[in-house]
Write a protein that holds these residues in place. Structure first.
Motif, PDB file in Angstrom:
ATOM      1  N   GLN A 148      -6.230 -44.102 -40.663  1.00 34.09           N
ATOM      2  CA  GLN A 148      -7.504 -44.401 -41.316  1.00 34.09           C
ATOM      3  C   GLN A 148      -8.711 -44.123 -40.416  1.00 34.09           C
ATOM      4  O   GLN A 148      -9.668 -43.461 -40.852  1.00 34.09           O
ATOM      5  CB  GLN A 148      -7.530 -45.848 -41.798  1.00 34.09           C
ATOM      6  N   PRO A 149      -8.727 -44.573 -39.168  1.00 35.39           N
ATOM      7  CA  PRO A 149      -9.883 -44.252 -38.315  1.00 35.39           C
ATOM      8  C   PRO A 149     -10.055 -42.754 -38.096  1.00 35.39           C
ATOM      9  O   PRO A 149     -11.186 -42.259 -38.026  1.00 35.39           O
ATOM     10  CB  PRO A 149      -9.566 -44.970 -36.992  1.00 35.39           C
ATOM     11  N   LEU A 150      -8.950 -42.015 -37.989  1.00 35.55           N
ATOM     12  CA  LEU A 150      -9.050 -40.572 -37.793  1.00 35.55           C
ATOM     13  C   LEU A 150      -9.676 -39.901 -39.011  1.00 35.55           C
ATOM     14  O   LEU A 150     -10.554 -39.041 -38.873  1.00 35.55           O
ATOM     15  CB  LEU A 150      -7.677 -39.974 -37.524  1.00 35.55           C
ATOM     16  N   LEU A 151      -9.249 -40.293 -40.193  1.00 33.65           N
ATOM     17  CA  LEU A 151      -9.812 -39.700 -41.409  1.00 33.65           C
ATOM     18  C   LEU A 151     -11.287 -40.053 -41.557  1.00 33.65           C
ATOM     19  O   LEU A 151     -12.093 -39.225 -41.992  1.00 33.65           O
ATOM     20  CB  LEU A 151      -9.015 -40.156 -42.630  1.00 33.65           C
ATOM     21  N   SER A 152     -11.656 -41.264 -41.183  1.00 33.01           N
ATOM     22  CA  SER A 152     -13.069 -41.660 -41.226  1.00 33.01           C
ATOM     23  C   SER A 152     -13.887 -40.863 -40.227  1.00 33.01           C
ATOM     24  O   SER A 152     -15.037 -40.486 -40.497  1.00 33.01           O
ATOM     25  CB  SER A 152     -13.206 -43.165 -40.944  1.00 33.01           C
ATOM     26  N   LEU A 153     -13.307 -40.578 -39.066  1.00 32.87           N
ATOM     27  CA  LEU A 153     -13.967 -39.756 -38.059  1.00 32.87           C
ATOM     28  C   LEU A 153     -14.162 -38.337 -38.581  1.00 32.87           C
ATOM     29  O   LEU A 153     -15.232 -37.741 -38.422  1.00 32.87           O
ATOM     30  CB  LEU A 153     -13.145 -39.741 -36.783  1.00 32.87           C
ATOM     31  N   MET A 154     -13.138 -37.781 -39.212  1.00 33.20           N
ATOM     32  CA  MET A 154     -13.251 -36.450 -39.806  1.00 33.20           C
ATOM     33  C   MET A 154     -14.363 -36.422 -40.853  1.00 33.20           C
ATOM     34  O   MET A 154     -15.156 -35.482 -40.904  1.00 33.20           O
ATOM     35  CB  MET A 154     -11.921 -36.040 -40.452  1.00 33.20           C
ATOM     36  N   GLY A 163     -18.631 -30.152 -46.914  1.00 32.64           N
ATOM     37  CA  GLY A 163     -17.607 -30.178 -45.877  1.00 32.64           C
ATOM     38  C   GLY A 163     -16.260 -30.649 -46.402  1.00 32.64           C
ATOM     39  O   GLY A 163     -16.174 -31.573 -47.214  1.00 32.64           O
ATOM     40  N   LYS A 164     -15.182 -30.006 -45.915  1.00 35.23           N
ATOM     41  CA  LYS A 164     -13.839 -30.324 -46.392  1.00 35.23           C
ATOM     42  C   LYS A 164     -12.862 -30.540 -45.236  1.00 35.23           C
ATOM     43  O   LYS A 164     -13.056 -30.008 -44.143  1.00 35.23           O
ATOM     44  CB  LYS A 164     -13.293 -29.187 -47.258  1.00 35.23           C
ATOM     45  N   ALA A 206     -11.467 -43.335 -46.979  1.00 25.62           N
ATOM     46  CA  ALA A 206     -12.408 -42.788 -45.990  1.00 25.62           C
ATOM     47  C   ALA A 206     -13.658 -42.216 -46.656  1.00 25.62           C
ATOM     48  O   ALA A 206     -14.634 -41.912 -45.966  1.00 25.62           O
ATOM     49  CB  ALA A 206     -11.718 -41.705 -45.167  1.00 25.62           C
ATOM     50  N   GLY A 207     -13.624 -42.054 -47.987  1.00 26.02           N
ATOM     51  CA  GLY A 207     -14.793 -41.560 -48.710  1.00 26.02           C
ATOM     52  C   GLY A 207     -14.631 -40.189 -49.324  1.00 26.02           C
ATOM     53  O   GLY A 207     -15.546 -39.690 -49.985  1.00 26.02           O
ATOM     54  N   PHE A 208     -13.485 -39.555 -49.124  1.00 31.17           N
ATOM     55  CA  PHE A 208     -13.288 -38.203 -49.649  1.00 31.17           C
ATOM     56  C   PHE A 208     -13.145 -38.208 -51.173  1.00 31.17           C
ATOM     57  O   PHE A 208     -12.606 -39.151 -51.759  1.00 31.17           O
ATOM     58  CB  PHE A 208     -12.055 -37.556 -49.015  1.00 31.17           C
ATOM     59  N   PHE A 242       0.083 -30.408 -48.067  1.00 27.81           N
ATOM     60  CA  PHE A 242      -1.276 -29.921 -47.827  1.00 27.81           C
ATOM     61  C   PHE A 242      -2.227 -30.985 -48.354  1.00 27.81           C
ATOM     62  O   PHE A 242      -2.187 -31.342 -49.530  1.00 27.81           O
ATOM     63  CB  PHE A 242      -1.493 -28.599 -48.564  1.00 27.81           C
ATOM     64  N   CYS A 243      -3.068 -31.510 -47.480  1.00 25.71           N
ATOM     65  CA  CYS A 243      -3.989 -32.602 -47.832  1.00 25.71           C
ATOM     66  C   CYS A 243      -5.422 -32.070 -47.804  1.00 25.71           C
ATOM     67  O   CYS A 243      -5.906 -31.636 -46.760  1.00 25.71           O
ATOM     68  CB  CYS A 243      -3.855 -33.755 -46.831  1.00 25.71           C
ATOM     69  N   GLU A 244      -6.078 -32.124 -48.946  1.00 28.67           N
ATOM     70  CA  GLU A 244      -7.416 -31.563 -49.071  1.00 28.67           C
ATOM     71  C   GLU A 244      -8.377 -32.596 -49.663  1.00 28.67           C
ATOM     72  O   GLU A 244      -8.028 -33.343 -50.573  1.00 28.67           O
ATOM     73  CB  GLU A 244      -7.379 -30.337 -49.979  1.00 28.67           C
ATOM     74  N   GLY A 245      -9.585 -32.650 -49.133  1.00 27.49           N
ATOM     75  CA  GLY A 245     -10.607 -33.548 -49.657  1.00 27.49           C
ATOM     76  C   GLY A 245     -11.982 -33.085 -49.233  1.00 27.49           C
ATOM     77  O   GLY A 245     -12.136 -32.374 -48.232  1.00 27.49           O
ATOM     78  N   ARG A 246     -12.985 -33.490 -49.991  1.00 29.07           N
ATOM     79  CA  ARG A 246     -14.373 -33.068 -49.720  1.00 29.07           C
ATOM     80  C   ARG A 246     -15.248 -34.282 -49.454  1.00 29.07           C
ATOM     81  O   ARG A 246     -15.098 -35.326 -50.075  1.00 29.07           O
ATOM     82  CB  ARG A 246     -14.927 -32.294 -50.914  1.00 29.07           C
TER      83      ARG A 246
END
Length: 248
Positions: A148-154, A163-164, A206-208, A242-246
């Motif tokens: 979770q922290p890594l995805l929030s950082l991304m 951004g994706k 994370a908001g994606f 494959f994990c994709e989000g914007r």
């Protein structure tokens, strides 16, 4: 100088031989194909993209992807991996000038080490922060204790609205997924692959938006004949997600 964590120690030790592993080469090639095919489906011109790869290793994916984009900041916490990538970029037959290797464990989207533009090596204008069009990683997520922290950082490191993230890792499809790694390397493994439902939930938390988590490809790789034997004579197919989000 502090002692690096066991995970970085292992990857430092394996860096010089990393590219000689056929499974590493094959998985990276398939990840690169999956990346290009999904970008192609979106009909996006990515020649202007600034990309951040987290956990770049020796740069196999970054160097393959570099001709398609404007720049790549190639990040890894293992200095040995970054040293190999730097050596590749310095060889006379490498004509890639838009990849910047950075040894760091990223914890801040404003980290000065990722603020430099790989093309001209200049920082952004005063009071501006560099953000990325695309963040990618390959076979990194299963090494991260808390995703979770890594995805929030991304999320924070991406350009708003466009951004994706596009991330690939093998799928946790049940107890058999453990066989992806030999028992001797389990100390560096935080999870035996990633799960579709969990990744969807974490990315959305994370908001994606426009989140997609789906199988991109399958790959056969050697496995131990029995756990702990060290004899890699078995073979098994592993699905990769494959994990994709914007970032909205």
């Amino acid at each position: 100088m502090s002692t690096p964590p066991p995970r970085e120690t292992r990857f430092n030790e394996e860096a010089s031989q990393w590219d000689s592993n056929p499974s590493v080469q094959r998985a990276t090639s398939l990840a690169h194909q999956a990346l290009l095919s999904r970008i192609s489906c979106s009909q996006k011109d990515i020649s202007t993209y600034d990309v951040l790869e987290i956990g770049c290793g020796t740069g196999l994916l970054s160097l393959s992807f570099a001709p398609s984009v404007r720049s790549i900041t190639a990040l890894d916490a293992a200095q040995g991996m970054i040293d190999v990538l730097k050596s590749k970029l310095q060889t006379s037959h490498t004509n890639i000038k838009n990849v910047l290797p950075v040894c760091a464990l990223l914890e801040d989207p404003n980290d000065e080490r990722i603020q430099l533009d790989p093309v001209n090596l200049e920082p952004p204008a005063a009071e501006e922060k560099r953000r990325f069009d695309l963040i990618t990683s390959h076979l990194v997520l299963h090494h991260i204790p808390d995703l979770q922290p890594l995805l929030s950082l991304m999320f924070a490191a991406l350009k708003p609205s466009t951004g994706k993230i596009m991330l690939t890792d093998y799928e946790n499809f049940g107890p058999e997924a453990r066989k992806f790694h030999p028992e001797s390397k389990m100390d560096e493994v935080e999870r035996h692959g990633i799960e579709r439902a969990e990744m969807t939930r974490l990315m959305e938390n994370a908001g994606f938006v426009d989140v997609k988590v789906e199988v991109a490809f399958e790959m056969e790789k050697p496995i131990e004949t029995f756990p702990g034997s060290g004899i890699m004579e078995g073979k098994m197919n592993f699905p990769f997600l494959f994990c994709e989000g914007r970032r909205p």
